[in-house]
Scaffold this active site. Structure first.
Site, PDB file in Angstrom:
ATOM      1  N   ASN A 128      47.307  57.597  82.792  1.00 35.68           N
ATOM      2  CA  ASN A 128      46.337  56.793  82.832  1.00 35.68           C
ATOM      3  C   ASN A 128      46.387  56.212  81.410  1.00 35.68           C
ATOM      4  OD1 ASN A 128      44.482  58.276  80.947  1.00 35.68           O
ATOM      5  ND2 ASN A 128      44.239  59.210  83.109  1.00 35.68           N
TER       6      ASN A 128
ATOM      7  N   ASP B  73      42.450  62.456  89.177  1.00 33.82           N
ATOM      8  CA  ASP B  73      41.536  62.974  90.309  1.00 33.82           C
ATOM      9  C   ASP B  73      42.613  63.472  91.314  1.00 33.82           C
ATOM     10  OD1 ASP B  73      38.830  62.680  89.493  1.00 33.82           O
ATOM     11  OD2 ASP B  73      39.231  60.511  89.978  1.00 33.82           O
TER      12      ASP B  73
ATOM     13  N   LYS C 203      65.345  64.433  90.514  1.00 31.95           N
ATOM     14  CA  LYS C 203      64.829  63.098  90.483  1.00 31.95           C
ATOM     15  C   LYS C 203      64.809  62.310  91.975  1.00 31.95           C
ATOM     16  CE  LYS C 203      66.265  58.619  88.373  1.00 31.95           C
ATOM     17  NZ  LYS C 203      67.201  57.983  87.659  1.00 31.95           N
TER      18      LYS C 203
ATOM     19  N   PHE D 212      31.956  61.973  80.150  1.00 30.46           N
ATOM     20  CA  PHE D 212      32.170  60.366  79.962  1.00 30.46           C
ATOM     21  C   PHE D 212      32.528  59.793  81.111  1.00 30.46           C
ATOM     22  CE2 PHE D 212      32.935  58.911  75.471  1.00 30.46           C
ATOM     23  CZ  PHE D 212      32.537  60.232  74.824  1.00 30.46           C
TER      24      PHE D 212
ATOM     25  N   LYS E  81      27.293  60.533  88.614  1.00 31.22           N
ATOM     26  CA  LYS E  81      28.151  61.545  87.859  1.00 31.22           C
ATOM     27  C   LYS E  81      27.471  62.431  86.940  1.00 31.22           C
ATOM     28  CE  LYS E  81      32.336  58.726  87.849  1.00 31.22           C
ATOM     29  NZ  LYS E  81      33.319  57.933  87.250  1.00 31.22           N
TER      30      LYS E  81
END
Ligand code: PMT
Length: 400
Positions: free
Chosen positions: A208, A277, A287, A322, A336
């Site tokens: 991310n 997650d 590969k 967070f 959360k």
């Protein structure tokens, strides 16, 4: 952070003396009152007028100067310092200080001060490595003088090696660390930062946009305030903040292992990392080749939820999470907070300009288990870190 602090900046004679000008500018910008003392050799490299103009104070140069002594004597200069820094510090200055010699204004004032002293040496690599110099330096460190070591690089003398003055932003950071209010002393803090990488094959991964800036800011500010900080970081390019112990990890599973191990000895855990997650069920050993079909299906499996696992065996620890959301910020963050058994969650809407991933600022809300919500203005991630640590300090003081 330096507002209202008095700094004595000693400048000795080396080519890096010009960098002390930039350092002075940063100190003044940060709100410090700076008095500069220059040795005779330093004045061969930079004129006192430059330092005088930037500091707004007379520059001190001579021990036996009636005018300078009348204005502000060297003993009172030594007494009023919150920090005494010498940058650049030559081998000569360090040799004199280590052996109790005080034969000019700088070495005399240095000997008279009770303020913390930060030495920032810069010299030729062979001088730096000379055992006599090293012995002198070590003697001062053993006596409690602070040292910011030179860095490796191309030196003015043409040699390459360790001897270059530490970068001025690193000197500023070290100064802030030495002058910070140490209201988190005794607190053992575990912070996570950055992204995780979930490997698909030896050349590809899922990840991310987290840069690590938010978590590193928390670690840096907490260390400045006296906390003992362990930073568990996913892959990122940021350097380790002064005084912080960093553990580098790659995947969510790695982070899970590292956090669980370190959490045992932590009083507070702050999870600013953006943890994947899911991870691929199988990491291909080679590969993955392009096939004939138009589509490729990647099967993923759940990663452990590190924060939720900590929440199930919370003990006396404070747990802070967070929440990075793109919609229904308060609803998702509130869930959360509850589901992971947290004491506080920092909610950020990562679709807002100036908030979230890979920017210098953030716009956050603090959510508490009793339903309270505090909305903060847009501010630098360092300032967000300061606000968050204030709340944590207060919660610890209240024992909640
Ligand atoms: O790194 P920067 O570029 O500065 O960006 C900052 C940030 C946007 C990454 C940061 O401000 C932030 O929001 N971090 C949390 C991102 C996130 O993963 O949020 P989440 O809502 O998916 O997870 C909630 C909490 O659970 C987080 O504290 C997370 O660390 C934790 N978690 C999530 C999944 C998982 N498997 N284990 C976890 O511990």
């Amino acid at each position: 952070m330096l507002q209202g602090k008095t700094i004595i900046l000693g400048v000795t004679g080396g080519i890096a003396a010009y960098k002390a000008v930039e350092l002075l500018r940063l100190y003044v910008k940060a709100g410090a009152e700076v008095h500069v003392i220059m040795t005779e050799s330093a004045r061969e490299f930079v004129t006192p007028l430059t330092f005088q103009a930037l500091s707004g104070n007379p520059v001190h140069t001579e021990l036996f100067n009636l005018y300078q002594e009348q204005e502000i004597g060297h003993i009172s200069l030594a007494d009023r310092a919150d920090l005494f820094i010498i940058a650049p510090a030559t081998a000569n200055l360090i040799g004199k200080a280590a052996n109790g010699l005080a034969d000019d204004l700088l070495s005399t004032t240095l000997m008279a001060t009770k303020a913390p002293v930060l030495l920032v040496p810069a010299m030729n690599v062979n001088m730096y490595e000379n055992p006599i110099y090293q012995e002198n330096q070590q003697k001062l460190v053993d006596l409690g003088y602070h040292l910011l070591e030179p860095v490796v690089g191309e030196l003015a003398c043409g040699w390459e090696g360790k001897g270059k003055l530490a970068p001025v932003d690193a000197i500023l950071a070290e100064t802030e660390l030495l002058l910070a209010e140490r209201d988190m002393e005794g607190c053992r803090l575990l912070v996570t930062a950055g992204p995780t990488r979930e490997e698909i094959d030896p050349v590809r991964y899922l990840s991310n946009y987290s840069s690590g800036k938010m978590g590193y800011a928390i670690a840096a500010v907490a260390a400045r305030r006296g906390a003992r900080v362990t930073l568990i970081s996913g892959p990122c390019t940021l350097s380790v903040p002064p005084g912080v112990e960093r553990v580098l990890v790659t995947s969510a599973l790695d982070m899970h292992g590292a956090v669980m191990e370190a959490a045992d000895t932590a009083d507070v855990v702050i999870k600013a990392a953006a943890v994947a997650d899911y991870r691929p069920v199988n990491r291909a050993p080679q590969k993955v080749k392009k096939g004939d079909g138009e589509q490729l299906t990647l099967t993923l499996t759940r990663n452990p939820d590190i924060l939720a696992d900590l929440g199930t065996e919370k003990g006396g620890r404070l747990l802070v999470g967070f929440a990075a959301e793109t919609d229904d910020l308060l609803k998702h963050a509130g869930e959360k907070l509850q589901n992971k058994n947290l004491d506080l969650i920092v909610a950020n809407d990562v679709t807002c300009e100036g908030a979230g991933f890979d920017v210098e600022t953030n716009i956050v809300r603090f959510l508490y288990p009793d339903g309270r919500i505090e909305a903060l203005e847009q501010m630098s991630k360092v300032a967000v870190a300061g606000e968050l640590l204030d709340r944590i300090r207060d919660m610890r003081q209240r024992g909640s």
